[in-house]
Structure formats: C-alpha cells, structure tokens
Design an enzyme around this catalytic site. Structure first.
Site, PDB file in Angstrom:
ATOM      1  N   ARG A  57     -15.824   4.114  48.108  1.00 39.25           N
ATOM      2  CA  ARG A  57     -15.094   5.166  47.394  1.00 39.25           C
ATOM      3  C   ARG A  57     -15.115   4.950  45.887  1.00 39.25           C
ATOM      4  O   ARG A  57     -15.265   5.911  45.120  1.00 39.25           O
ATOM      5  CB  ARG A  57     -13.680   5.276  47.945  1.00 39.25           C
ATOM      6  CG  ARG A  57     -13.652   6.021  49.298  1.00 39.25           C
ATOM      7  CD  ARG A  57     -12.375   5.825  50.041  1.00 39.25           C
ATOM      8  NE  ARG A  57     -12.169   6.814  51.106  1.00 39.25           N
ATOM      9  CZ  ARG A  57     -11.171   6.764  51.965  1.00 39.25           C
ATOM     10  NH1 ARG A  57     -10.273   5.780  51.896  1.00 39.25           N
ATOM     11  NH2 ARG A  57     -11.043   7.679  52.902  1.00 39.25           N
TER      12      ARG A  57
ATOM     13  N   THR B  16      -7.827   5.281  49.485  1.00 40.44           N
ATOM     14  CA  THR B  16      -8.024   6.739  49.477  1.00 40.44           C
ATOM     15  C   THR B  16      -8.400   7.301  48.106  1.00 40.44           C
ATOM     16  O   THR B  16      -9.294   8.140  47.993  1.00 40.44           O
ATOM     17  CB  THR B  16      -6.723   7.425  49.968  1.00 40.44           C
ATOM     18  OG1 THR B  16      -6.273   6.759  51.152  1.00 40.44           O
ATOM     19  CG2 THR B  16      -6.946   8.896  50.249  1.00 40.44           C
TER      20      THR B  16
ATOM     21  N   PHE C 142      -1.854  18.846  50.821  1.00 43.26           N
ATOM     22  CA  PHE C 142      -3.308  18.682  50.733  1.00 43.26           C
ATOM     23  C   PHE C 142      -4.039  19.074  52.019  1.00 43.26           C
ATOM     24  O   PHE C 142      -5.268  19.019  52.073  1.00 43.26           O
ATOM     25  CB  PHE C 142      -3.667  17.242  50.332  1.00 43.26           C
ATOM     26  CG  PHE C 142      -3.228  16.169  51.300  1.00 43.26           C
ATOM     27  CD1 PHE C 142      -3.949  15.891  52.452  1.00 43.26           C
ATOM     28  CD2 PHE C 142      -2.089  15.414  51.038  1.00 43.26           C
ATOM     29  CE1 PHE C 142      -3.548  14.903  53.332  1.00 43.26           C
ATOM     30  CE2 PHE C 142      -1.681  14.408  51.918  1.00 43.26           C
ATOM     31  CZ  PHE C 142      -2.413  14.159  53.075  1.00 43.26           C
TER      32      PHE C 142
ATOM     33  N   ARG D 146     -12.216  -0.272  56.514  1.00 43.06           N
ATOM     34  CA  ARG D 146     -11.298   0.188  55.459  1.00 43.06           C
ATOM     35  C   ARG D 146     -11.538  -0.603  54.160  1.00 43.06           C
ATOM     36  O   ARG D 146     -11.449  -0.048  53.053  1.00 43.06           O
ATOM     37  CB  ARG D 146      -9.844   0.035  55.915  1.00 43.06           C
ATOM     38  CG  ARG D 146      -9.489   0.798  57.192  1.00 43.06           C
ATOM     39  CD  ARG D 146      -9.089   2.227  57.007  1.00 43.06           C
ATOM     40  NE  ARG D 146      -7.887   2.425  56.234  1.00 43.06           N
ATOM     41  CZ  ARG D 146      -7.357   3.631  56.017  1.00 43.06           C
ATOM     42  NH1 ARG D 146      -7.930   4.723  56.532  1.00 43.06           N
ATOM     43  NH2 ARG D 146      -6.277   3.772  55.300  1.00 43.06           N
TER      44      ARG D 146
ATOM     45  N   ASN E  63     -13.711  12.131  49.082  1.00 45.41           N
ATOM     46  CA  ASN E  63     -13.797  10.679  48.929  1.00 45.41           C
ATOM     47  C   ASN E  63     -14.803  10.001  49.844  1.00 45.41           C
ATOM     48  O   ASN E  63     -14.677   8.817  50.163  1.00 45.41           O
ATOM     49  CB  ASN E  63     -12.396  10.053  49.025  1.00 45.41           C
ATOM     50  CG  ASN E  63     -11.760  10.273  50.380  1.00 45.41           C
ATOM     51  OD1 ASN E  63     -12.368  10.862  51.266  1.00 45.41           O
ATOM     52  ND2 ASN E  63     -10.539   9.787  50.544  1.00 45.41           N
TER      53      ASN E  63
ATOM     54  N   HIS F 153     -14.627   8.231  55.839  1.00 47.71           N
ATOM     55  CA  HIS F 153     -13.388   8.084  56.622  1.00 47.71           C
ATOM     56  C   HIS F 153     -13.512   6.841  57.483  1.00 47.71           C
ATOM     57  O   HIS F 153     -14.589   6.542  58.001  1.00 47.71           O
ATOM     58  CB  HIS F 153     -13.188   9.288  57.555  1.00 47.71           C
ATOM     59  CG  HIS F 153     -12.119   9.045  58.595  1.00 47.71           C
ATOM     60  ND1 HIS F 153     -10.788   9.260  58.347  1.00 47.71           N
ATOM     61  CD2 HIS F 153     -12.197   8.548  59.866  1.00 47.71           C
ATOM     62  CE1 HIS F 153     -10.090   8.914  59.430  1.00 47.71           C
ATOM     63  NE2 HIS F 153     -10.923   8.487  60.360  1.00 47.71           N
TER      64      HIS F 153
ATOM     65  N   LYS G 109     -18.593  11.866  54.819  1.00 45.71           N
ATOM     66  CA  LYS G 109     -17.987  13.182  54.578  1.00 45.71           C
ATOM     67  C   LYS G 109     -18.929  14.131  53.820  1.00 45.71           C
ATOM     68  O   LYS G 109     -19.958  13.708  53.274  1.00 45.71           O
ATOM     69  CB  LYS G 109     -16.680  12.978  53.809  1.00 45.71           C
ATOM     70  CG  LYS G 109     -15.570  12.327  54.654  1.00 45.71           C
ATOM     71  CD  LYS G 109     -14.271  12.239  53.854  1.00 45.71           C
ATOM     72  CE  LYS G 109     -13.122  11.710  54.692  1.00 45.71           C
ATOM     73  NZ  LYS G 109     -11.857  11.631  53.883  1.00 45.71           N
TER      74      LYS G 109
ATOM     75  N   GLU H 152      -9.841   8.853  67.739  1.00 48.28           N
ATOM     76  CA  GLU H 152     -10.905   9.466  66.942  1.00 48.28           C
ATOM     77  C   GLU H 152     -12.274   9.296  67.600  1.00 48.28           C
ATOM     78  O   GLU H 152     -13.102  10.215  67.570  1.00 48.28           O
ATOM     79  CB  GLU H 152     -10.882   8.886  65.526  1.00 48.28           C
ATOM     80  CG  GLU H 152      -9.626   9.323  64.763  1.00 48.28           C
ATOM     81  CD  GLU H 152      -9.399   8.591  63.453  1.00 48.28           C
ATOM     82  OE1 GLU H 152      -8.391   8.887  62.779  1.00 48.28           O
ATOM     83  OE2 GLU H 152     -10.228   7.710  63.082  1.00 48.28           O
TER      84      GLU H 152
ATOM     85  N   TYR I 167      -7.291  16.099  61.732  1.00 52.33           N
ATOM     86  CA  TYR I 167      -6.318  15.718  60.706  1.00 52.33           C
ATOM     87  C   TYR I 167      -4.907  16.231  61.022  1.00 52.33           C
ATOM     88  O   TYR I 167      -4.088  16.410  60.111  1.00 52.33           O
ATOM     89  CB  TYR I 167      -6.775  16.213  59.336  1.00 52.33           C
ATOM     90  CG  TYR I 167      -7.812  15.318  58.691  1.00 52.33           C
ATOM     91  CD1 TYR I 167      -7.526  13.974  58.399  1.00 52.33           C
ATOM     92  CD2 TYR I 167      -9.076  15.792  58.354  1.00 52.33           C
ATOM     93  CE1 TYR I 167      -8.466  13.144  57.802  1.00 52.33           C
ATOM     94  CE2 TYR I 167     -10.025  14.965  57.747  1.00 52.33           C
ATOM     95  CZ  TYR I 167      -9.712  13.645  57.472  1.00 52.33           C
ATOM     96  OH  TYR I 167     -10.633  12.826  56.869  1.00 52.33           O
TER      97      TYR I 167
END
Ligand code: DAT
Ligand code: MG
Length: 142
Positions: free
Chosen positions: A104, A93, A59, A87, A114, A117, A11, A128, A51
């Site tokens: 993270r 998150t 948010f 993950r 963060n 993704h 990100k 995705e 998203y």
C-alpha cells in the site's frame, strides 16, 4: 508450524495499472503461496455482500462503486501465519500511514483505492475464501 490460509484481492486500481505480477511477487517472496486464483469483475451484489460489515459507514457506497469499477484478482494464500503476514506485507489501510516498502505504501492511490485486500482474522479468512472458492478449487501445498 502455524500454517494458515488467507484471502487476498488485487483491487481494481492495481489491476488497471498492471500491478498483478508485482503484487503477487511481493506476497510469494514473503512465504505466501498462491493455492487458488482467478480474475473476475464483481457484481454490485457480490461487492455489497463482501463488505457487509461496513454497511452504513460513509465510505461504504463509494467503496462498492470502486470495487465494481474494473476487474479484480482474488486468491487464496497459504503459509505460516498467513493472515498476519499478508496484512504486514500489504501495510495498513491508509497508504500515507503504511510502512515503507509495503504494497500500500508503494502502490495505493488513496485510502479507498488501496491496491490490495487481506483477511483480518481466521473467521474472516474462512468466510472470504468460501465467498469466492469451493474447497476443490484450492490446491493446498501442506
Ligand atoms: P482493510 O482493507 O485495511 O481491512 P477496512 O476493513 O477497515 O480496511 O476497510 C475496508 C476498505 O474500505 C479499505 O480497504 C478501504 C475502504 N475504507 C476504509 N476506511 C475508509 C475511509 N475512512 N475512507 C475511504 N475508504 C475507506
Ligand atoms: Mg478489512
């Protein structure tokens, strides 16, 4: 062996701090092979569509603004149980709650900024991946 593909983003906060190599190294050293990758700057429309599941949440707008604030690096990762593995290596998150040693926990600046993704299910991985890559851009290893 349950070999899967998943979708990953480095990100804006991480790209701005030159953490691309560090993050890819952590993914690769955990059995996740990069089978497609590119750098791009999202348009607002692309970020909103990516998203869309969060549209209406408080948010959502600041998340879209953040995701278009700098370039990102997107990749397809392939490996055994790649969706859950990605993950796990990322951490949850909220970086304050992420396990020590996760991407993270170590790099994220906040819940929003963060650093990474990862798709959360086979269905979102398929959606995705197709959002950013055509099948002939993916160089599978298995
Ligand atoms: P994840 O990225 O862990 O799959 P998510 O799908 O619930 O998390 O949310 C997508 C992104 O939206 C998340 O990475 C950061 C942002 N976000 C989620 N909840 C947030 C919150 N409470 N405050 C600020 N940003 C949030
Ligand atoms: Mg998610």
């Amino acid at each position: 062996k349950n070999v899967e593909r998943t979708f990953s983003i480095i990100k804006p906060d991480a790209v701005k701090r030159d953490l691309i190599g560090e993050i890819l190294k952590r993914l690769e050293s955990n059995g996740l092979s990069v089978v497609a990758s590119k750098m791009l700057r999202l348009t607002r429309e692309q970020a909103e569509g990516f998203y869309a599941e969060h549209k209406g949440r408080d948010f959502y707008e600041p998340l879209v603004e953040y995701m278009i604030s700098a370039p990102i690096v997107v990749q397809v990762l392939e490996g055994e149980n790649a969706i859950a593995k990605n993950r796990e290596v990322m951490g949850v998150t909220d970086p304050a709650k992420a396990a020590p040693g996760t991407i993270r926990a170590d790099f994220a600046l906040s819940v929003r900024e963060n650093s990474a993704h990862g798709s959360d299910s086979p269905e979102s991985a398929a959606r995705e991946i197709a959002y950013f890559f055509t099948e002939n851009e993916i160089c599978g290893r298995h």
